[in-house]
Design a protein around this motif. Structure first.
Motif, PDB file in Angstrom:
ATOM      1  N   ALA A  22       0.835  -1.209   0.000  1.00 35.72           N
ATOM      2  CA  ALA A  22       0.000   0.000   0.000  1.00 35.72           C
ATOM      3  C   ALA A  22       0.865   1.254   0.000  1.00 35.72           C
ATOM      4  O   ALA A  22       0.584   2.225  -0.711  1.00 35.72           O
ATOM      5  CB  ALA A  22      -0.921  -0.009   1.225  1.00 35.72           C
ATOM      6  N   LEU A  23       1.954   1.217   0.781  1.00 33.43           N
ATOM      7  CA  LEU A  23       2.871   2.359   0.822  1.00 33.43           C
ATOM      8  C   LEU A  23       3.549   2.559  -0.525  1.00 33.43           C
ATOM      9  O   LEU A  23       3.699   3.694  -0.999  1.00 33.43           O
ATOM     10  CB  LEU A  23       3.916   2.149   1.920  1.00 33.43           C
ATOM     11  N   ALA A  24       3.964   1.462  -1.156  1.00 35.24           N
ATOM     12  CA  ALA A  24       4.614   1.559  -2.462  1.00 35.24           C
ATOM     13  C   ALA A  24       3.669   2.150  -3.507  1.00 35.24           C
ATOM     14  O   ALA A  24       4.077   2.981  -4.335  1.00 35.24           O
ATOM     15  CB  ALA A  24       5.091   0.177  -2.911  1.00 35.24           C
ATOM     16  N   ILE A  25       2.403   1.743  -3.470  1.00 32.35           N
ATOM     17  CA  ILE A  25       1.414   2.282  -4.418  1.00 32.35           C
ATOM     18  C   ILE A  25       1.181   3.760  -4.161  1.00 32.35           C
ATOM     19  O   ILE A  25       1.096   4.571  -5.102  1.00 32.35           O
ATOM     20  CB  ILE A  25       0.100   1.488  -4.319  1.00 32.35           C
ATOM     21  N   LEU A  30       2.091   9.390  -5.879  1.00 32.79           N
ATOM     22  CA  LEU A  30       2.697  10.699  -5.611  1.00 32.79           C
ATOM     23  C   LEU A  30       3.697  11.079  -6.694  1.00 32.79           C
ATOM     24  O   LEU A  30       3.719  12.223  -7.178  1.00 32.79           O
ATOM     25  CB  LEU A  30       3.380  10.678  -4.244  1.00 32.79           C
ATOM     26  N   ILE A  31       4.530  10.110  -7.101  1.00 34.84           N
ATOM     27  CA  ILE A  31       5.527  10.376  -8.137  1.00 34.84           C
ATOM     28  C   ILE A  31       4.855  10.722  -9.463  1.00 34.84           C
ATOM     29  O   ILE A  31       5.268  11.655 -10.170  1.00 34.84           O
ATOM     30  CB  ILE A  31       6.456   9.153  -8.304  1.00 34.84           C
ATOM     31  N   LEU A 249      12.214  -1.296  -3.629  1.00 37.02           N
ATOM     32  CA  LEU A 249      11.513  -2.094  -4.641  1.00 37.02           C
ATOM     33  C   LEU A 249      12.364  -3.276  -5.082  1.00 37.02           C
ATOM     34  O   LEU A 249      11.864  -4.403  -5.233  1.00 37.02           O
ATOM     35  CB  LEU A 249      11.143  -1.226  -5.843  1.00 37.02           C
ATOM     36  N   LEU A 250      13.653  -3.026  -5.273  1.00 41.86           N
ATOM     37  CA  LEU A 250      14.553  -4.096  -5.700  1.00 41.86           C
ATOM     38  C   LEU A 250      14.726  -5.153  -4.615  1.00 41.86           C
ATOM     39  O   LEU A 250      14.555  -6.352  -4.871  1.00 41.86           O
ATOM     40  CB  LEU A 250      15.918  -3.512  -6.069  1.00 41.86           C
ATOM     41  N   THR A 251      15.060  -4.724  -3.407  1.00 42.59           N
ATOM     42  CA  THR A 251      15.405  -5.681  -2.356  1.00 42.59           C
ATOM     43  C   THR A 251      14.185  -6.445  -1.837  1.00 42.59           C
ATOM     44  O   THR A 251      14.258  -7.666  -1.659  1.00 42.59           O
ATOM     45  CB  THR A 251      16.098  -4.964  -1.191  1.00 42.59           C
ATOM     46  N   VAL A 252      13.088  -5.743  -1.599  1.00 44.69           N
ATOM     47  CA  VAL A 252      11.885  -6.434  -1.111  1.00 44.69           C
ATOM     48  C   VAL A 252      11.336  -7.361  -2.187  1.00 44.69           C
ATOM     49  O   VAL A 252      10.939  -8.501  -1.901  1.00 44.69           O
ATOM     50  CB  VAL A 252      10.817  -5.421  -0.659  1.00 44.69           C
TER      51      VAL A 252
END
Length: 284
Positions: A22-25, A30-31, A249-252
């Motif tokens: 949810a935070l990533a979305i 925002l971006i 995004l990469l690591t998770v």
């Protein structure tokens, strides 16, 4: 009911992943809706492919070197075992950043001097030119440093995984007339991979993060692009927020993929639920 009163079905539900998603979305929205963040993302993401390239190449080379060191450590030769142990203990005791500087500013010039000394007859004959330190790419100096640094840790991962295989399996393979290489490929490695995969995956994720260290050499990776943009625009909060977001995004994403691969591997060996390892597959 699970321990602590929680239902068994809810115990391992990845609530953290739902929150992170949810935070990533929210950040992605925002971006997309903010011109400043979009501009930062466009510029910073130019270094993403360098980060991915450095990570994949360095990890592949470190895995091959680590496997060789592990086989040396388990060989019947005292000399090979001692060489492997010396390498592993020395390299593991040096911070990756220090190793990076050492390879870049000590190792590379020393290599150039040695190369020119060896190729002197060829240079005198006009077949090759003189090699200069600046001819050795900073990108490859960084890759070699990460390869050397991580190979020592990966060697221990392979050694522990190979030693976890039941000696009875190896003896049974010998009784069937399998040679050393076939025993390793058909019996030892397929069983050891279950032990090797989780820490090997952790090392891969760690290398994604440590690849940011190549920015100290001026390599245009994700971190370096963020550093250059922030120093010119003074938009430190926005820039490093985007850099952190891309690394997460990469690591998770990699962590989730590796866990799924590990579960699939366990199911393929007939042990989907037994976290203690259960019975080892029989040698047919």
């Amino acid at each position: 009911m699970a321990h602590g009163g929680a239902p068994a079905g809810d115990k391992d539900f990845p609530y953290w992943l739902v929150a992170a998603g949810a935070l990533a979305i929210a950040i992605a929205v925002l971006i997309a809706s903010n011109d400043l963040y979009s501009q930062v993302l466009t510029i910073v993401s130019r270094g993403l492919w360098i980060t991915i390239f450095v990570t994949i190449v360095a990890f592949a080379l470190a895995t091959l070197l680590g496997l060789g060191l592990a086989l040396m450590a388990l060989s019947g030769s005292v000399a090979l075992r001692q060489i492997s142990r010396f390498y592993v203990e020395i390299i593991r005791g040096v911070p990756v950043l220090v190793l990076l500087f050492y390879i870049a500013f000590v190792g590379a010039p020393a290599f150039v001097v040695a190369w020119n000394a060896v190729t002197t007859p060829l240079r005198e004959a006009g077949l090759v030119g003189e090699l200069l330190v600046r001819d050795v790419s900073l990108l490859w100096r960084a890759i070699i440093a990460l390869t050397i640094g991580y190979s020592a840790f990966i060697a221990e991962v392979f050694r522990a995984g190979i030693q976890s295989v039941d000696p009875g399996q190896v003896e049974a393979a010998k009784a069937l007339g399998l040679g050393r290489w076939h025993r390793f490929r058909l019996v030892i490695l397929p069983q050891a991979i279950r032990t090797i995969l989780p820490p090997l995956g952790n090392d891969f994720v760690a290398m994604v993060k440590d690849s940011s260290l190549v920015s100290v050499l001026g390599v245009a990776d994700l971190t370096q692009m963020g550093k250059v943009y922030a120093s010119g625009s003074f938009r430190f909060f926005e820039t490093y927020s985007i850099v952190a977001y891309l690394y997460l995004l990469l690591t998770v994403g990699l962590s989730i993929g590796l866990r799924a691969l590990e579960r699939r591997l366990r199911r393929s060996t007939g042990q989907p639920e037994d976290r203690r390892g259960g019975q080892r597959p029989k040698l047919h």
